[in-house]
Design an enzyme around this catalytic site. Structure first.
Site, PDB file in Angstrom:
ATOM      1  N   PRO A  12     118.328  24.688  94.285  1.00  0.00           N
ATOM      2  CA  PRO A  12     118.964  24.881  95.589  1.00  0.00           C
ATOM      3  C   PRO A  12     118.137  25.684  96.572  1.00  0.00           C
ATOM      4  CG  PRO A  12     120.134  26.075  93.857  1.00  0.00           C
ATOM      5  CD  PRO A  12     119.156  25.179  93.182  1.00  0.00           C
ATOM      6  N   ASN A  13     118.191  25.233  97.804  1.00  0.00           N
ATOM      7  CA  ASN A  13     117.572  25.874  98.973  1.00  0.00           C
ATOM      8  C   ASN A  13     116.056  25.721  99.044  1.00  0.00           C
ATOM      9  OD1 ASN A  13     120.049  26.945 100.097  1.00  0.00           O
ATOM     10  ND2 ASN A  13     120.091  28.269  98.300  1.00  0.00           N
ATOM     11  N   ARG A  20     113.207  28.684 105.523  1.00  0.00           N
ATOM     12  CA  ARG A  20     113.896  29.734 104.772  1.00  0.00           C
ATOM     13  C   ARG A  20     113.014  30.968 104.593  1.00  0.00           C
ATOM     14  NH1 ARG A  20     114.934  29.340  98.256  1.00  0.00           N
ATOM     15  NH2 ARG A  20     116.414  31.057  98.210  1.00  0.00           N
ATOM     16  N   TYR A  25     109.093  33.288 101.218  1.00  0.00           N
ATOM     17  CA  TYR A  25     108.774  32.002 100.596  1.00  0.00           C
ATOM     18  C   TYR A  25     107.631  31.245 101.272  1.00  0.00           C
ATOM     19  CZ  TYR A  25     113.166  32.934  98.185  1.00  0.00           C
ATOM     20  OH  TYR A  25     114.151  33.512  97.418  1.00  0.00           O
ATOM     21  N   ASN A  76     111.743  25.326  89.063  1.00  0.00           N
ATOM     22  CA  ASN A  76     112.148  26.494  89.827  1.00  0.00           C
ATOM     23  C   ASN A  76     113.640  26.285  90.095  1.00  0.00           C
ATOM     24  OD1 ASN A  76     112.804  28.446  91.648  1.00  0.00           O
ATOM     25  ND2 ASN A  76     111.009  28.151  92.958  1.00  0.00           N
ATOM     26  N   ALA A  79     118.500  29.928  92.735  1.00  0.00           N
ATOM     27  CA  ALA A  79     119.505  30.912  92.303  1.00  0.00           C
ATOM     28  C   ALA A  79     120.185  30.527  90.990  1.00  0.00           C
ATOM     29  CB  ALA A  79     120.540  31.108  93.402  1.00  0.00           C
ATOM     30  N   HIS A  82     119.704  32.526  87.721  1.00  0.00           N
ATOM     31  CA  HIS A  82     120.361  33.779  87.375  1.00  0.00           C
ATOM     32  C   HIS A  82     121.733  33.606  86.733  1.00  0.00           C
ATOM     33  CE1 HIS A  82     117.005  35.019  89.751  1.00  0.00           C
ATOM     34  NE2 HIS A  82     117.501  34.493  90.861  1.00  0.00           N
ATOM     35  N   ASP A  89     121.340  25.052  78.750  1.00  0.00           N
ATOM     36  CA  ASP A  89     121.735  24.153  77.666  1.00  0.00           C
ATOM     37  C   ASP A  89     121.088  22.782  77.806  1.00  0.00           C
ATOM     38  OD1 ASP A  89     123.244  26.059  76.399  1.00  0.00           O
ATOM     39  OD2 ASP A  89     125.185  25.317  77.097  1.00  0.00           O
ATOM     40  N   GLU A 100     109.088  27.936  83.699  1.00  0.00           N
ATOM     41  CA  GLU A 100     109.947  28.470  84.766  1.00  0.00           C
ATOM     42  C   GLU A 100     109.037  29.066  85.839  1.00  0.00           C
ATOM     43  OE1 GLU A 100     112.020  31.902  83.337  1.00  0.00           O
ATOM     44  OE2 GLU A 100     113.019  32.298  85.251  1.00  0.00           O
ATOM     45  N   HIS A 102     108.829  30.906  89.840  1.00  0.00           N
ATOM     46  CA  HIS A 102     109.440  31.487  91.040  1.00  0.00           C
ATOM     47  C   HIS A 102     108.340  31.799  92.034  1.00  0.00           C
ATOM     48  CE1 HIS A 102     113.147  31.661  88.897  1.00  0.00           C
ATOM     49  NE2 HIS A 102     112.487  32.197  87.887  1.00  0.00           N
ATOM     50  N   ILE A 103     108.557  31.392  93.263  1.00  0.00           N
ATOM     51  CA  ILE A 103     107.566  31.653  94.310  1.00  0.00           C
ATOM     52  C   ILE A 103     107.472  33.159  94.553  1.00  0.00           C
ATOM     53  CG2 ILE A 103     107.055  31.297  96.786  1.00  0.00           C
ATOM     54  CD1 ILE A 103     108.575  28.553  96.481  1.00  0.00           C
ATOM     55  N   SER A 104     108.631  33.795  94.669  1.00  0.00           N
ATOM     56  CA  SER A 104     108.654  35.246  94.901  1.00  0.00           C
ATOM     57  C   SER A 104     108.637  35.979  93.567  1.00  0.00           C
ATOM     58  CB  SER A 104     109.924  35.615  95.678  1.00  0.00           C
ATOM     59  OG  SER A 104     111.067  35.383  94.877  1.00  0.00           O
ATOM     60  N   ARG A 109     112.706  42.316  93.317  1.00  0.00           N
ATOM     61  CA  ARG A 109     113.727  42.109  94.364  1.00  0.00           C
ATOM     62  C   ARG A 109     115.074  42.686  93.903  1.00  0.00           C
ATOM     63  NH1 ARG A 109     113.441  36.075  96.290  1.00  0.00           N
ATOM     64  NH2 ARG A 109     114.750  36.960  97.950  1.00  0.00           N
ATOM     65  N   ARG A 113     118.309  39.252  90.514  1.00  0.00           N
ATOM     66  CA  ARG A 113     117.200  38.297  90.369  1.00  0.00           C
ATOM     67  C   ARG A 113     116.340  38.592  89.137  1.00  0.00           C
ATOM     68  NH1 ARG A 113     117.390  35.331  95.250  1.00  0.00           N
ATOM     69  NH2 ARG A 113     118.086  36.660  96.935  1.00  0.00           N
TER      70      ARG A 113
HETATM   71  C1  DQA Z   1     113.320  31.742  93.662  1.00  0.00           C
HETATM   72  C2  DQA Z   1     113.928  33.124  93.446  1.00  0.00           C
HETATM   73  C3  DQA Z   1     115.430  33.038  93.308  1.00  0.00           C
HETATM   74  O1  DQA Z   1     115.994  34.310  93.077  1.00  0.00           O
HETATM   75  C4  DQA Z   1     116.037  32.451  94.563  1.00  0.00           C
HETATM   76  O2  DQA Z   1     117.426  32.323  94.422  1.00  0.00           O
HETATM   77  C5  DQA Z   1     115.406  31.169  94.964  1.00  0.00           C
HETATM   78  C6  DQA Z   1     113.962  31.026  94.832  1.00  0.00           C
HETATM   79  C7  DQA Z   1     111.806  31.817  93.953  1.00  0.00           C
HETATM   80  O3  DQA Z   1     111.178  30.771  93.949  1.00  0.00           O
HETATM   81  O4  DQA Z   1     111.271  32.894  94.206  1.00  0.00           O
HETATM   82  O5  DQA Z   1     116.058  30.289  95.496  1.00  0.00           O
HETATM   83  O6  DQA Z   1     113.499  30.989  92.485  1.00  0.00           O
END
Ligand code: DQA
Length: 147
Positions: A12-13, A20, A25, A76, A79, A82, A89, A100, A102-104, A109, A113
């Site tokens: 998502p997002n 964003r 990001y 990735n 959210a 978390h 599963d 896995e 994560h960009i950030s 943070r 997270r």
């Molecule tokens: C994320 C970090 C997550 O906490 C956040 O909800 C995202 C992006 C990252 O790529 O840093 O949507 O996965």
């Protein structure tokens, strides 16, 4: 040897990349990110397919569909990282080697997270390396699969 096939899933997002929170990001759009990953993966002789969804069930369906079709998953989960035990599963169900990403830097943070419920299904985790993190994850995952 046949080319490795990796499925790159963004949750998502991540379709909102470029708009964003650019200070967190960056400025790439989602299509730019996919092109970047595909190009770099190609130099490693890895074939990539891409999927993005804002819906947990669609991500789960895609993971199920990957069974016996892909050698690796790079995810990735946004959210969902978390709190989605359902994605955890699904990854465990198909048992495809998974990274896995994560960009950030999720460890630097908010407290929520720092928790990743999907991590137990992943053999590689890369966080806080920006877009290069996807490439590092692909390289590490390939190394684990080949060795
Ligand atoms: C994320 C970090 C997550 O906490 C956040 O909800 C995202 C992006 C990252 O790529 O840093 O949507 O996965």
């Amino acid at each position: 040897m046949n080319k490795l096939k990796f499925l790159v899933i963004n949750g998502p997002n991540l379709n909102m990349l470029g708009i964003r929170e650019p200070s967190i990001y960056g400025n790439f759009t989602y299509p730019m990110l996919c092109d970047f990953i595909q190009e770099k993966a190609e130099t490693m002789k890895i074939e990539t397919s891409f999927f993005q969804s804002n819906h947990e069930g669609d991500i789960i369906d895609k993971i199920h569909e990957a069974y016996q079709k892909f050698d690796g998953i790079v995810i990735n989960p946004g959210a969902f990282t978390h709190y989605s035990y359902a994605i955890l599963d699904a990854l465990k169900a198909v048992a495809i080697p998974t990274a896995e990403v994560h960009i950030s830097d999720v460890n630097e943070r908010e407290e929520f997270r720092k928790i990743s419920v999907v991590r137990p299904a992943c053999c590689v985790t890369v966080s806080g390396r920006g877009y290069d993190g996807y490439i590092e994850a692909i390289a590490e995952l390939a190394k684990k699969i080949i060795n």
